[in-house]
Scaffold this active site. Structure first.
Site, PDB file in Angstrom:
ATOM      1  N   HIS A 436       0.828  -1.204   0.000  1.00  0.00           N
ATOM      2  CA  HIS A 436       0.000   0.000   0.000  1.00  0.00           C
ATOM      3  C   HIS A 436       0.867   1.261   0.000  1.00  0.00           C
ATOM      4  CE1 HIS A 436      -3.531  -2.341   2.118  1.00  0.00           C
ATOM      5  NE2 HIS A 436      -3.267  -2.777   0.894  1.00  0.00           N
TER       6      HIS A 436
HETATM    7  C1  LIG Z   1      -0.970  -7.656  -4.215  1.00  0.00           C
HETATM    8  C2  LIG Z   1      -1.759  -6.423  -3.839  1.00  0.00           C
HETATM    9  C3  LIG Z   1      -2.933  -6.553  -3.108  1.00  0.00           C
HETATM   10  C4  LIG Z   1      -3.651  -5.412  -2.750  1.00  0.00           C
HETATM   11  N1  LIG Z   1      -4.882  -5.564  -2.153  1.00  0.00           N
HETATM   12  C5  LIG Z   1      -5.651  -4.460  -1.963  1.00  0.00           C
HETATM   13  C6  LIG Z   1      -7.000  -4.591  -1.530  1.00  0.00           C
HETATM   14  O1  LIG Z   1      -7.513  -5.698  -1.363  1.00  0.00           O
HETATM   15  N2  LIG Z   1      -7.714  -3.447  -1.330  1.00  0.00           N
HETATM   16  C7  LIG Z   1      -7.177  -2.201  -1.522  1.00  0.00           C
HETATM   17  O2  LIG Z   1      -7.855  -1.219  -1.269  1.00  0.00           O
HETATM   18  N3  LIG Z   1      -5.918  -2.061  -1.966  1.00  0.00           N
HETATM   19  C8  LIG Z   1      -5.162  -3.151  -2.227  1.00  0.00           C
HETATM   20  N4  LIG Z   1      -3.917  -3.007  -2.754  1.00  0.00           N
HETATM   21  C9  LIG Z   1      -3.409  -1.643  -3.012  1.00  0.00           C
HETATM   22  C10 LIG Z   1      -4.116  -1.002  -4.193  1.00  0.00           C
HETATM   23  O3  LIG Z   1      -4.155  -1.876  -5.294  1.00  0.00           O
HETATM   24  C11 LIG Z   1      -3.390   0.298  -4.521  1.00  0.00           C
HETATM   25  O4  LIG Z   1      -3.457   1.142  -3.388  1.00  0.00           O
HETATM   26  C12 LIG Z   1      -4.013   1.010  -5.716  1.00  0.00           C
HETATM   27  O5  LIG Z   1      -3.920   0.184  -6.855  1.00  0.00           O
HETATM   28  C13 LIG Z   1      -3.296   2.327  -5.959  1.00  0.00           C
HETATM   29  O6  LIG Z   1      -3.838   2.918  -7.126  1.00  0.00           O
HETATM   30  P1  LIG Z   1      -2.976   3.950  -7.975  1.00  0.00           P
HETATM   31  O7  LIG Z   1      -3.818   4.355  -9.122  1.00  0.00           O
HETATM   32  O8  LIG Z   1      -2.439   4.983  -7.077  1.00  0.00           O
HETATM   33  O9  LIG Z   1      -1.683   3.143  -8.486  1.00  0.00           O
HETATM   34  P2  LIG Z   1      -1.519   1.773  -9.256  1.00  0.00           P
HETATM   35  O10 LIG Z   1      -2.693   0.906  -9.084  1.00  0.00           O
HETATM   36  O11 LIG Z   1      -0.174   1.271  -8.843  1.00  0.00           O
HETATM   37  O12 LIG Z   1      -1.474   2.186 -10.793  1.00  0.00           O
HETATM   38  C14 LIG Z   1      -0.392   2.861 -11.361  1.00  0.00           C
HETATM   39  C15 LIG Z   1      -0.266   2.412 -12.801  1.00  0.00           C
HETATM   40  O13 LIG Z   1       0.683   3.256 -13.453  1.00  0.00           O
HETATM   41  C16 LIG Z   1       1.490   2.486 -14.306  1.00  0.00           C
HETATM   42  N5  LIG Z   1       2.767   3.206 -14.479  1.00  0.00           N
HETATM   43  C17 LIG Z   1       3.732   3.421 -13.567  1.00  0.00           C
HETATM   44  N6  LIG Z   1       4.733   4.150 -14.096  1.00  0.00           N
HETATM   45  C18 LIG Z   1       4.372   4.399 -15.377  1.00  0.00           C
HETATM   46  C19 LIG Z   1       5.004   5.108 -16.451  1.00  0.00           C
HETATM   47  N7  LIG Z   1       6.190   5.714 -16.305  1.00  0.00           N
HETATM   48  N8  LIG Z   1       4.373   5.148 -17.655  1.00  0.00           N
HETATM   49  C20 LIG Z   1       3.157   4.547 -17.833  1.00  0.00           C
HETATM   50  N9  LIG Z   1       2.528   3.861 -16.842  1.00  0.00           N
HETATM   51  C21 LIG Z   1       3.131   3.803 -15.624  1.00  0.00           C
HETATM   52  C22 LIG Z   1       1.643   1.166 -13.586  1.00  0.00           C
HETATM   53  O14 LIG Z   1       1.985   0.128 -14.484  1.00  0.00           O
HETATM   54  C23 LIG Z   1       0.251   0.995 -12.970  1.00  0.00           C
HETATM   55  O15 LIG Z   1      -0.597   0.266 -13.799  1.00  0.00           O
HETATM   56  C24 LIG Z   1      -3.166  -4.128  -3.110  1.00  0.00           C
HETATM   57  C25 LIG Z   1      -1.999  -3.998  -3.855  1.00  0.00           C
HETATM   58  C26 LIG Z   1      -1.295  -5.138  -4.236  1.00  0.00           C
HETATM   59  C27 LIG Z   1      -0.058  -4.971  -5.067  1.00  0.00           C
END
Ligand SMILES: Cc1cc2nc3c(=O)[nH]c(=O)nc-3n(C[C@H](O)[C@H](O)[C@H](O)COP(=O)(O)OP(=O)(O)OC[C@H]3O[C@@H](n4cnc5c(N)ncnc54)[C@H](O)[C@@H]3O)c2cc1C
Length: 497
Positions: A436
């Site tokens: 997280h």
């Molecule tokens: C195994 C696991 C289990 C989890 N379980 C839960 C759960 O049950 N419930 C919950 O609330 N949260 C859970 N989480 C956490 C939750 O998934 C994250 O908090 C959430 O996905 C964050 O969203 P975000 O949009 O900030 O980032 P992310 O979901 O990380 O998305 C960022 C995206 O940007 C892309 N990216 C990065 N750099 C670049 C770049 N330079 N160019 C283009 N693309 C790029 C990445 O590939 C990614 O797809 C879990 C996480 C993991 C890994």
């Protein structure tokens, strides 16, 4: 409807759009949906595969659906792997589908950091949570898919009079196969690629996978676009280059990816970029039962409880496939045989805390994340306190013995003895893991303490907006995906177009 990219992304091209969004996880998809619904011409660039490549194998999941191949590690108080999802859908593809609303007391604290701006106050957020919960089919995990691992926690918490139960999840078609962390094989999880991105696409958004953004373009003191490389999904061989010019650049690459990109772009001076990393660290307690549990069957992480005496500590189910469970048990050689025999009768519970410890994210010369994290001593004590209560819950729910992935700890039939042994260990004895990451490009009213203001716009660079888990002004204390979607939705709805 499946979100689509270009028919042919090879070669070099330059595009002009209203908004380019970097990353397609919960943040990127929510902000894209909000902006596309308002009529903006949106292009989403995502490093990972355009379509899920799910297979129940850890190396496969790491290769396709985890950032940096699942090898991001924070140095500091020991070595702590930090998992972050990758692909159109980001972390929602491989997360456990747990959905908690942001606690009111956390949102009240945010209003203070935002200088009294109440746009994320509980009353303002409630309708957005209602809306997202309906869209994503969020509901309490039904009893028929829970499985024994979750039921032990529910029974134990009930026996001790602690609040908790089956978790609310965005998995309306859950069949209880326990494979969420490798991607749902039957489409039963309402990950954002299945819900929010198709809405954005229906409003004209282009969603391009296999596109890694390498630089934010700044001209005359304004963010005006990005450069990206298009690669082959399997070989990662670069097959195209893209220059995007946009009225607004929205970074939603996650709490590791967003500061990594800013530092790679020479924009680490936009405030405390990459500082203040929180990760919800924790540990786990394993229980050994006399009956068969099979902890890898049943809804992934489908139960939770809390102890009112331990605010900010959130225990929830540990669902592990056999391989990682064996690794967690630790022994090798002759002792490993005994571990194999324990495996079917194990249950488990994660103990996660809202952390005061912090870390920072920078970028290496070749564009990888350079991460550090230091535990606060009081956080370690809170994890241990949570492990004590969790051990009691597992015993009350049906476990005969408890143990933990803590170096040299042993097995206990008595919670007091378990607690006493735990007291002699420090954090370097823990098997650390976090998934997280958050708070690395914080939102706040004061530009010396925050990268973006309450609208999501960067304090020091016009044209740049951030809308992902990196913007949280504090640690949440609950699993972050729903908060990420809600905050990004609100940013996307209020941005001047
Ligand atoms: C195994 C696991 C289990 C989890 N379980 C839960 C759960 O049950 N419930 C919950 O609330 N949260 C859970 N989480 C956490 C939750 O998934 C994250 O908090 C959430 O996905 C964050 O969203 P975000 O949009 O900030 O980032 P992310 O979901 O990380 O998305 C960022 C995206 O940007 C892309 N990216 C990065 N750099 C670049 C770049 N330079 N160019 C283009 N693309 C790029 C990445 O590939 C990614 O797809 C879990 C996480 C993991 C890994």
């Amino acid at each position: 409807m499946t979100p689509r990219g270009f028919a042919d992304a090879t070669g070099e091209r330059t595009l002009q759009v209203d908004v380019v969004v970097v990353g397609s996880g919960p943040g990127g998809s929510a902000v894209s949906r909000a902006l596309a619904e308002r009529g903006a011409k949106v292009l989403v660039l995502e490093e990972g595969p355009p379509k899920p490549r799910f297979r129940p194998s850890m190396p496969h999941t790491q290769r396709y659906h985890m950032q940096e191949g699942g090898l991001i590690v924070a140095r500091g108080s020991g070595f702590m792997p930090i998992a972050a999802g990758r692909g159109v859908g980001g972390g929602s593809l491989i997360n456990s589908a747990i959905c908690f609303r942001t606690p009111d007391h956390v949102l009240d604290g945010w209003a203070e950091v935002l200088g009294g701006d109440a746009r994320f106050a509980p009353a303002a957020m409630a309708p957005v949570f209602d809306e997202l919960e309906a869209l994503l089919g969020i509901g309490t995990t039904p009893d028929e898919v829970l499985g024994e691992n979750n039921r032990i926690i529910i029974r134990g918490a009930r026996a001790l009079g602690l609040p908790g139960g089956a978790v609310r999840r965005n998995a309306p078609g859950c069949a209880g196969c326990g494979l969420c962390n490798h991607g749902c094989p039957i489409g039963g999880k309402a990950s954002v690629d299945r819900v929010l991105l198709p809405i954005a696409a229906a409003h004209g958004a282009i969603i391009q996978g296999d596109a890694r953004v390498t630089r934010v373009i700044v001209e005359r003191g304004r963010a005006v676009g990005v450069e990206a490389r298009i690669h082959d999904t399997d070989s990662l061989e670069v097959v195209g280059a893209l220059t995007v010019r946009a009225g607004t650049v929205v970074l939603a690459a996650g709490a590791i990816g967003t500061p990594r990109l800013l530092w790679s772009s020479g924009l680490g001076d936009l405030g405390p970029v990459g500082d203040g990393l929180h990760v919800h660290p924790g540990n786990a307690v394993l229980g050994l039962c006399d009956h068969e549990v099979v902890m890898w069957r049943g809804a992934t992480q489908g139960a939770w409880f809390e102890d009112p005496a331990l605010p900010g500590v959130l225990p929830h189910t540990l669902s592990l496939p056999p391989g990682p469970a064996l690794l967690m048990l630790g022994p090798s050689g002759a002792a490993a045989k005994a571990s194999h025999e324990l495996l079917p009768n194990l249950c488990g519970c994660v103990v996660m805390i809202s952390d005061h410890g912090t870390g920072r994210v920078r970028a290496t010369a070749d564009g990888r994340a350079d991460v550090t994290y230091t535990f606060e001593p009081n956080d370690v004590q809170r994890i241990k306190d949570g492990m004590r209560t969790t051990a009691s819950v597992l015993m009350a729910g049906g476990a005969r013995e408890v143990m933990a992935p803590v170096h040299g700890l042993g097995r206990y039939t008595d919670v007091d003895a378990f607690t006493a042994a735990l007291a002699t260990r420090d954090v370097t004895d823990f098997t650390l893991y976090a998934s997280h990451p958050m708070s690395t490009c914080r939102m706040g009213a004061d530009p010396s303490r925050a990268v973006i203001g309450p609208t999501g716009e960067a304090h020091r660079l016009p044209g740049l907006v951030i809308a992902d888990a990196s913007v949280f002004p504090t640690s949440l204390g609950v699993n972050p995906q729903l908060t990420t979607m809600a905050v990004a939705t609100m940013i996307g709805r209020a941005l001047p177009l």
